[in-house]
Scaffold this motif. Structure first.
Motif, short mmCIF file in Angstrom:
data_model
loop_
_atom_site.label_atom_id
_atom_site.label_comp_id
_atom_site.label_asym_id
_atom_site.label_seq_id
_atom_site.Cartn_x
_atom_site.Cartn_y
_atom_site.Cartn_z
N LEU A 1 0.83 -1.18 0.00
CA LEU A 1 0.00 0.00 0.00
C LEU A 1 0.88 1.25 0.00
CD1 LEU A 1 -2.68 -1.02 2.63
CD2 LEU A 1 -2.91 -1.04 0.17
N TYR A 2 0.33 2.27 -0.58
CA TYR A 2 1.04 3.54 -0.65
C TYR A 2 1.28 4.09 0.75
CZ TYR A 2 2.39 8.05 -2.54
OH TYR A 2 3.09 9.17 -2.87
N LYS A 3 2.26 4.93 0.90
CA LYS A 3 2.60 5.54 2.18
C LYS A 3 1.37 6.14 2.85
CE LYS A 3 5.38 9.04 4.30
NZ LYS A 3 6.09 10.27 4.17
N ASP A 4 1.17 5.81 4.11
CA ASP A 4 0.08 6.32 4.95
C ASP A 4 -1.30 5.86 4.50
OD1 ASP A 4 1.88 7.68 6.62
OD2 ASP A 4 1.87 9.43 5.29
N ALA A 5 -1.36 4.84 3.65
CA ALA A 5 -2.65 4.30 3.22
C ALA A 5 -3.03 3.14 4.13
CB ALA A 5 -2.57 3.83 1.78
N ALA A 6 -4.30 2.88 4.22
CA ALA A 6 -4.80 1.76 5.02
C ALA A 6 -5.88 1.03 4.24
CB ALA A 6 -5.37 2.27 6.34
N MET A 7 -5.96 -0.26 4.46
CA MET A 7 -7.02 -1.05 3.84
C MET A 7 -8.06 -1.35 4.91
SD MET A 7 -6.84 -4.72 1.90
CE MET A 7 -5.61 -4.13 0.78
N VAL A 8 -9.32 -1.11 4.58
CA VAL A 8 -10.42 -1.33 5.52
C VAL A 8 -11.21 -2.53 5.02
CG1 VAL A 8 -12.51 -0.37 6.55
CG2 VAL A 8 -10.53 1.11 6.09
N ILE A 9 -11.32 -3.57 5.85
CA ILE A 9 -12.10 -4.75 5.52
C ILE A 9 -13.12 -4.96 6.63
CG2 ILE A 9 -12.05 -7.22 5.05
CD1 ILE A 9 -9.12 -6.84 4.16
N PRO A 10 -14.40 -4.73 6.34
CA PRO A 10 -15.44 -4.89 7.37
C PRO A 10 -15.51 -6.33 7.86
CG PRO A 10 -16.32 -3.78 5.45
CD PRO A 10 -14.97 -4.28 5.08
N ASP A 11 -15.84 -6.51 9.13
CA ASP A 11 -15.94 -7.86 9.69
C ASP A 11 -17.11 -8.62 9.09
OD1 ASP A 11 -17.66 -6.10 10.91
OD2 ASP A 11 -17.46 -6.94 12.90
N ARG A 16 -24.91 -2.71 3.67
CA ARG A 16 -25.02 -1.55 4.58
C ARG A 16 -23.73 -1.34 5.37
NH1 ARG A 16 -28.15 -5.54 7.05
NH2 ARG A 16 -27.36 -6.12 9.09
N ASN A 17 -23.00 -2.41 5.68
CA ASN A 17 -21.75 -2.27 6.44
C ASN A 17 -20.66 -1.60 5.63
OD1 ASN A 17 -23.05 -3.60 8.47
ND2 ASN A 17 -21.63 -5.31 8.58
N ILE A 18 -20.68 -1.79 4.32
CA ILE A 18 -19.63 -1.21 3.47
C ILE A 18 -19.71 0.32 3.50
CG2 ILE A 18 -18.70 -1.05 1.13
CD1 ILE A 18 -18.31 -3.80 2.53
N SER A 19 -20.89 0.87 3.28
CA SER A 19 -21.01 2.34 3.30
C SER A 19 -20.80 2.88 4.71
CB SER A 19 -22.36 2.79 2.74
OG SER A 19 -23.42 2.21 3.45
N GLU A 20 -21.28 2.16 5.71
CA GLU A 20 -21.12 2.60 7.10
C GLU A 20 -19.64 2.63 7.50
OE1 GLU A 20 -22.83 0.13 10.43
OE2 GLU A 20 -24.32 1.73 10.29
N ARG A 21 -18.91 1.55 7.21
CA ARG A 21 -17.47 1.51 7.53
C ARG A 21 -16.70 2.55 6.72
NH1 ARG A 21 -19.06 -0.26 11.17
NH2 ARG A 21 -19.02 -2.35 12.01
N GLY A 22 -17.11 2.70 5.46
CA GLY A 22 -16.46 3.70 4.63
C GLY A 22 -16.57 5.10 5.20
N ASP A 42 -29.86 -0.88 -2.91
CA ASP A 42 -31.12 -1.25 -2.24
C ASP A 42 -31.12 -0.96 -0.74
OD1 ASP A 42 -32.21 -2.20 -4.62
OD2 ASP A 42 -31.43 -4.23 -4.29
N THR A 43 -30.01 -0.48 -0.20
CA THR A 43 -29.95 -0.23 1.24
C THR A 43 -30.78 0.98 1.63
OG1 THR A 43 -27.92 1.07 1.05
CG2 THR A 43 -27.67 -1.29 1.52
N ASP A 44 -31.15 1.04 2.89
CA ASP A 44 -31.93 2.13 3.45
C ASP A 44 -31.16 3.45 3.32
OD1 ASP A 44 -32.81 3.85 5.99
OD2 ASP A 44 -34.44 2.46 5.48
N GLU A 45 -31.88 4.55 3.21
CA GLU A 45 -31.29 5.88 3.04
C GLU A 45 -30.33 6.27 4.17
OE1 GLU A 45 -31.46 8.34 0.61
OE2 GLU A 45 -32.32 6.75 -0.62
N GLN A 46 -30.48 5.67 5.34
CA GLN A 46 -29.59 6.03 6.45
C GLN A 46 -28.14 5.59 6.22
OE1 GLN A 46 -30.72 4.20 10.12
NE2 GLN A 46 -30.69 2.14 9.28
N TYR A 47 -27.94 4.63 5.32
CA TYR A 47 -26.59 4.13 5.02
C TYR A 47 -26.03 4.92 3.84
CZ TYR A 47 -28.19 0.44 8.05
OH TYR A 47 -28.70 -0.24 9.11
#
Length: 85
Positions: A1-11, A16-22, A42-47
């Motif tokens: 990964l590029y300097k100071d980059a991080a990879m986020v992988i939801p549990d 809905r978890n992808i947009s929330e974690r993002g 198709d997820t609810d508007e809150q996500y």
């Protein structure tokens, strides 16, 4: 990964978890397959994605106009298509 980059992988990898974690982790680039991106529409508007997201890249199969339009309508973000590796 590029300097100071991080990879986020939801549990739990459900749409809905992808947009929330993002949003929580201030993700700037997201990669996904069209099927999953369509399910996110198709997820609810809150996500929602936060304001840090710059690109969402669709890969793995052809991105249809229908999926791209649904995603744009739902999230206000234009999907980008990646071809090859």
């Amino acid at each position: 990964l590029y300097k100071d980059a991080a990879m986020v992988i939801p549990d739990v990898r459900v749409p809905r978890n992808i947009s929330e974690r993002g949003r929580e982790q201030r993700v700037t680039v997201l990669f996904g397959v069209p099927y999953f991106l369509d399910k996110m529409s198709d997820t609810d508007e809150q996500y929602r994605f936060g304001d840090s997201i710059r690109y969402i890249i669709s890969s793995g199969e052809k991105l249809t106009n229908d999926v791209a339009k649904r995603f744009l309508h739902r999230f206000g973000i234009q999907l980008r298509q990646q071809f090859g590796s």
